[in-house]
Enzyme design. Structure first.
Site, PDB file in Angstrom:
ATOM      1  N   LEU A  76       0.857  -1.193   0.000  1.00  0.00           N
ATOM      2  CA  LEU A  76       0.000   0.000   0.000  1.00  0.00           C
ATOM      3  C   LEU A  76       0.888   1.236   0.000  1.00  0.00           C
ATOM      4  O   LEU A  76       1.702   1.417   0.921  1.00  0.00           O
ATOM      5  CB  LEU A  76      -0.881   0.001   1.257  1.00  0.00           C
ATOM      6  CG  LEU A  76      -1.769  -1.241   1.439  1.00  0.00           C
ATOM      7  CD1 LEU A  76      -2.405  -1.245   2.825  1.00  0.00           C
ATOM      8  CD2 LEU A  76      -2.840  -1.302   0.364  1.00  0.00           C
ATOM      9  N   SER A  92       5.661   3.308   1.875  1.00  0.00           N
ATOM     10  CA  SER A  92       4.597   2.337   1.646  1.00  0.00           C
ATOM     11  C   SER A  92       4.588   1.337   2.780  1.00  0.00           C
ATOM     12  O   SER A  92       5.547   1.237   3.544  1.00  0.00           O
ATOM     13  CB  SER A  92       4.840   1.608   0.320  1.00  0.00           C
ATOM     14  OG  SER A  92       6.068   0.927   0.371  1.00  0.00           O
ATOM     15  N   SER A  93       3.472   0.624   2.891  1.00  0.00           N
ATOM     16  CA  SER A  93       3.425  -0.525   3.785  1.00  0.00           C
ATOM     17  C   SER A  93       3.676  -1.743   2.908  1.00  0.00           C
ATOM     18  O   SER A  93       2.872  -2.064   2.028  1.00  0.00           O
ATOM     19  CB  SER A  93       2.053  -0.601   4.459  1.00  0.00           C
ATOM     20  OG  SER A  93       1.950  -1.814   5.169  1.00  0.00           O
ATOM     21  N   THR A  94       4.812  -2.385   3.136  1.00  0.00           N
ATOM     22  CA  THR A  94       5.220  -3.536   2.328  1.00  0.00           C
ATOM     23  C   THR A  94       4.158  -4.621   2.400  1.00  0.00           C
ATOM     24  O   THR A  94       3.527  -4.816   3.439  1.00  0.00           O
ATOM     25  CB  THR A  94       6.538  -4.093   2.904  1.00  0.00           C
ATOM     26  OG1 THR A  94       7.461  -3.021   2.957  1.00  0.00           O
ATOM     27  CG2 THR A  94       7.091  -5.217   2.070  1.00  0.00           C
TER      28      THR A  94
END
Ligand code: SAM
Length: 386
Positions: A76, A92-94
């Protein structure tokens, strides 16, 4: 902005944990519990996705479809930077499948201290805090406007790891030594501070990248003044470590002057189809900052050629359709023969028996860092520090 906890996330988080286990991304019940019990949507209040025109649009993470996306194995994008002509994702959120695979690879044990480089949303720090206790988790990111909200969001779910605004290349000397260091941004070489701050026998997991898509995760163990280990079998890619005061990337226009066309037996598109060759090409003559792209047929919009451009104006394009003789047509122009670097990398790869990532390793010593195939002092070595 802090999103309020709601009740709809728990079955979704449990379903995500079940899915990651079923896919083989996680095997350890402790990491499964961490995924099932961590409200990812609280940590990613702002998410952006690109529409069909490539424009970034916000996603409502509290809507049912937003929650479905948050509790899925998806990266995300959570912060954008204005680059004049366009906006670019800078944090980002991996995706959780990669995150848990990395956490299992890191071989974390009770009582260990972990330093994370690249706090981002704080989701990974939350998983680590669930597993080890927040007092054993340390995480740094470059910008206070990422770190401060992440700290707030983690506190809102009762987790208080140590988060510090810092250029991750410096590590976090205040709390050394760390049993494990995990970097969720990529680096072209291992910063000295990381091995200095790692406990003897400790493990470091990072993405070594020499150019876009040109690298992979490597797991290194410290033994005295040396770090050594292997690249992971499954390929993964992280955004490049940024630094304040770095010059903006220059957009350059390739020139077709002096263009020369010939055939090649190195298949096109190594950045998509043979990332090992693409990685090696960064040691066999591709200049720093080289970028790849595609040419499309204006009528069918189908890709016709792969392209490489370099900051010195050099350009190469290689047709995707093979010639009747089973080769490919390549055109190079400018001062650096870019495709020649790919051909040399391809030949080295074939000479080494067409190795996959699992045969690649890396060693760092006080003055040197190099990548090797099969053994650190064998036939195939490429320096990362020249
Ligand atoms: C893929 S995101 C991290 C994901 C994060 N671990 C999470 O769980 O959400 C990469 C992060 O690396 C950070 N980063 C980039 N350059 C950095 C640097 N020099 N020092 C520390 N962090 C950096 C970015 O700001 C970004 O937040």
């Amino acid at each position: 902005m802090t999103v309020q906890l709601d009740t709809a996330w728990e079955p979704r988080a449990q379903a995500l944990a079940d899915e990651l286990e079923a896919r083989g991304d996680l095997t350890d019940p402790a990491w499964k519990a961490a995924v099932a019990e961590t409200p990812r949507h609280v940590l990613v209040p702002e998410v952006y996705q690109q529409d069909s025109n490539g424009e970034w649009q916000p996603l409502d993470v509290t809507s049912p479809s937003g929650l479905d996306r948050v509790y899925s194995p998806t990266t995300l994008v959570t912060a954008l930077a204005d680059r004049g002509t366009h906006r670019e994702g800078i944090s980002s959120s991996t995706k959780p499948d990669l995150m848990v695979r990395m956490l299992e690879t890191l071989d974390v044990h009770d009582g260990q201290k972990v330093l994370e480089i690249g706090t981002g949303t704080g989701y990974n720090a939350a998983l680590l805090s669930h597993r080890l206790g927040a007092e054993r988790v340390f995480s740094v990111d470059l910008d206070a406007d990422l770190v401060d909200p992440a700290r707030e969001r983690l506190a809102s779910i009762g987790l208080r790891p140590t988060l510090v605004t810092r250029d991750g290349a410096e590590g976090l000397p205040e709390h050394v030594p760390y049993d494990r260091i995990i970097a969720t941004c990529s680096v072209p070489v291992v910063p000295d501070a990381w091995w200095e701050q790692l406990a003897d026998g400790g493990l470091l997991l990072t993405d070594i990248k020499r150019g876009t898509g040109a690298g992979n995760l490597v797991l290194l163990r410290r033994n005295g003044d040396e770090l050594e280990g292997r690249f992971t079998d499954r390929w993964a890619a992280f955004m490049l470590m940024r630094h304040h005061h770095e010059r903006p990337r220059v957009l350059y226009t390739p020139t077709d002057a002096d263009a020369h066309t010939r055939t090649t037996s190195a298949p096109p598109n190594p950045w998509e189809h043979n990332r090992v060759v693409w990685f090696l090409a960064h040691f066999t003559g591709l200049p720093s900052g080289a970028r790849f792209g595609m040419r499309f047929d204006p009528d069918t919009r189908q890709p016709t050629a792969g392209t490489i451009t370099a900051p010195d104006g050099s350009h190469a394009f290689v047709m995707l359709e093979p010639t009747p003789g089973g080769k490919w047509s390549v055109t190079e122009s400018g001062p650096t023969p870019l495709w020649a670097a790919v051909e040399e990398a391809h030949q080295a790869w074939r000479a080494a028996g067409e190795p996959g990532w699992g045969r690649f390793g890396m060693t760092t010593t006080a003055g040197d860092q190099w990548v090797w195939i099969d053994e650190p002092h064998g036939k195939y070595q490429w320096s990362l520090t020249v």
